[in-house]
Motif scaffolding. Structure first.
Motif, PDB file in Angstrom:
ATOM      1  N   ARG A 134     -51.932   9.379 102.912  1.00 31.56           N
ATOM      2  CA  ARG A 134     -50.867   9.687 103.866  1.00 31.56           C
ATOM      3  C   ARG A 134     -51.130  11.021 104.562  1.00 31.56           C
ATOM      4  NH1 ARG A 134     -46.124   6.629 103.547  1.00 31.56           N
ATOM      5  NH2 ARG A 134     -46.096   5.129 101.809  1.00 31.56           N
ATOM      6  N   PRO A 192     -49.896  14.669 106.352  1.00 34.58           N
ATOM      7  CA  PRO A 192     -48.866  15.692 106.133  1.00 34.58           C
ATOM      8  C   PRO A 192     -48.017  15.898 107.388  1.00 34.58           C
ATOM      9  CG  PRO A 192     -50.952  16.756 106.566  1.00 34.58           C
ATOM     10  CD  PRO A 192     -51.236  15.267 106.565  1.00 34.58           C
ATOM     11  N   GLY A 251     -44.700  11.393 106.750  1.00 34.81           N
ATOM     12  CA  GLY A 251     -45.588  10.973 105.668  1.00 34.81           C
ATOM     13  C   GLY A 251     -46.330   9.710 106.033  1.00 34.81           C
ATOM     14  N   ASP A 281     -50.343   7.747  95.908  1.00 34.89           N
ATOM     15  CA  ASP A 281     -50.560   8.151  97.294  1.00 34.89           C
ATOM     16  C   ASP A 281     -51.036   9.594  97.307  1.00 34.89           C
ATOM     17  OD1 ASP A 281     -49.877   5.774  98.539  1.00 34.89           O
ATOM     18  OD2 ASP A 281     -47.797   6.365  98.933  1.00 34.89           O
ATOM     19  N   TYR A 309     -51.742  12.945  99.865  1.00 35.53           N
ATOM     20  CA  TYR A 309     -51.566  13.614 101.149  1.00 35.53           C
ATOM     21  C   TYR A 309     -52.573  14.755 101.195  1.00 35.53           C
ATOM     22  CZ  TYR A 309     -46.788  11.576 101.157  1.00 35.53           C
ATOM     23  OH  TYR A 309     -45.685  10.751 101.113  1.00 35.53           O
ATOM     24  N   TYR A 360     -44.153  17.897 102.821  1.00 33.43           N
ATOM     25  CA  TYR A 360     -44.616  16.519 102.700  1.00 33.43           C
ATOM     26  C   TYR A 360     -43.410  15.574 102.675  1.00 33.43           C
ATOM     27  CZ  TYR A 360     -48.744  19.159 101.591  1.00 33.43           C
ATOM     28  OH  TYR A 360     -49.779  20.062 101.660  1.00 33.43           O
ATOM     29  N   TRP A 394     -42.168  11.495  99.317  1.00 34.10           N
ATOM     30  CA  TRP A 394     -42.015  12.848  98.780  1.00 34.10           C
ATOM     31  C   TRP A 394     -40.594  13.372  98.966  1.00 34.10           C
ATOM     32  CZ3 TRP A 394     -43.432  16.315  95.503  1.00 34.10           C
ATOM     33  CH2 TRP A 394     -44.754  16.369  95.020  1.00 34.10           C
TER      34      TRP A 394
END
Length: 321
Positions: A23, A25, A29, A144, A146, A194, A198
């Motif tokens: 993902r 930032p 997301g 996931d 980021y 995030y 998140w």
């Protein structure tokens, strides 16, 4: 775990998945990529599974006890004296025992390693990780990652029906002066960059007692890992940054291979150690090297160069085992 007879119980307590998400930032997301993970255990097993280590430890201990293994806790060794056919062990509770083999699976700062006089440099790689454990939102069904933003990595992994593990990787800093409430505040602040799942994870981070901060460290002990009839395995012999999430897995592999070799032989001799190191040294070193390589890429890339970083990461994580 299947060979040990604990797979079904572990599966009941864990959370399996077969895809890793990447993902961005950004404020949403946004999902950048979905990378199918290799089912290295075979088509009938998931590619990956998250679970709390205390649950796994309990399952393994109960299985060992069921098989007749004598388990003693609350003590450690104070002296190891090797003889040709065994090891005399004196324990901190005053008891004395004699064993055919001693396995030092006692972590990155292994006391067994020190007792053997093995000098091994454990070095920091320049990253620190915030870890927290909390409830799993329904939107979290896999790992996931980021990449980019104010931190190197922000990620999470489901560890059960109702639990997850979330983490943020930053430049290594001295955070030792922070009390638990301040640690929680820092992690929530970093997590504010995030979004997507998140946002739910961050809102649920309310317990300071479930936040932890450590630095990434690494080492590999050159073979051999044994000194006579005492052998080091797991983090005592090789430890890697958790960028590939394989540290615990490598420790389990060490134990499984060592157990298999011991059951199949009548003697603890050089042939056994040669077979063990032939199967484990290069394998463990490759995982440590790959984990450190990803750390270097993260540090060397400009954090704004997310597309370039994504290409590098995709090339690494899609490489067959």
């Amino acid at each position: 775990m299947r060979a040990l007879g604990v797979w079904e119980r572990a599966l009941e307590h864990g959370y399996p998945f077969d895809v890793t998400g990447i993902r961005a930032p950004d404020p949403h997301g946004s999902l950048v990529a979905e990378i199918p993970d290799a089912r290295t255990g075979g088509p009938d097993l998931p590619a990956a599974m998250g679970m709390p280590r205390p649950d796994l430890a309990r399952i393994l201990l109960e299985r060992a006890a069921d098989l007749g293994v004598k388990i003693r806790t609350g003590t450690t060794f104070t002296e190891l004296e090797q003889h040709g056919d065994g090891v005399a062990v004196t324990c901190s509770d005053g008891s004395a025992w004699r064993y055919d083999l001693v396995v030092g699976a006692d972590g990155v700062r292994s006391w067994t390693r020190r007792a053997l006089g093995v000098n091994l440099e454990t070095r920091a790689v320049g990253m620190g990780i915030w870890r927290a454990f909390g409830p799993r939102p329904a939107s979290v069904t896999r790992t996931d990652l980021y990449y980019g933003g104010p931190s190197y990595i922000a990620g999470y992994c489901p560890t059960g029906k109702d639990s997850l593990y979330a983490y943020i990787v930053e430049e290594a800093q001295d955070r030792s002066g922070l009390d638990p409430a301040a640690q929680l505040a820092v992690m929530r602040e970093l997590a504010g960059a995030y979004h997507g799942p998140w946002d739910e994870i961050r809102d649920a981070l309310t317990d300071p007692g479930r936040v932890n901060y450590t630095w990434f460290e690494t080492h590999v002990l050159p073979a051999p890992w044994n000194r006579g009839r005492v052998v080091l395995i797991g983090d005592a012999a090789h430890t890697c940054p958790p960028t590939l999430a394989q540290g615990g897995a490598q420790a389990l592999e060490d134990a499984a291979v060592l157990g298999e070799l011991l059951v199949g032989r009548d003697a603890v001799d050089q042939d056994l150690w040669d077979a063990f190191h032939a199967r484990r040294y290069e394998r463990a070193r490759a995982v440590v090297d790959a984990s450190n390589q990803l750390c270097r890429w993260l540090i060397e890339h400009e954090r704004g160069d997310v597309p370039g970083l994504m290409r590098s990461i995709a090339a690494l994580v899609s490489r067959p085992a």
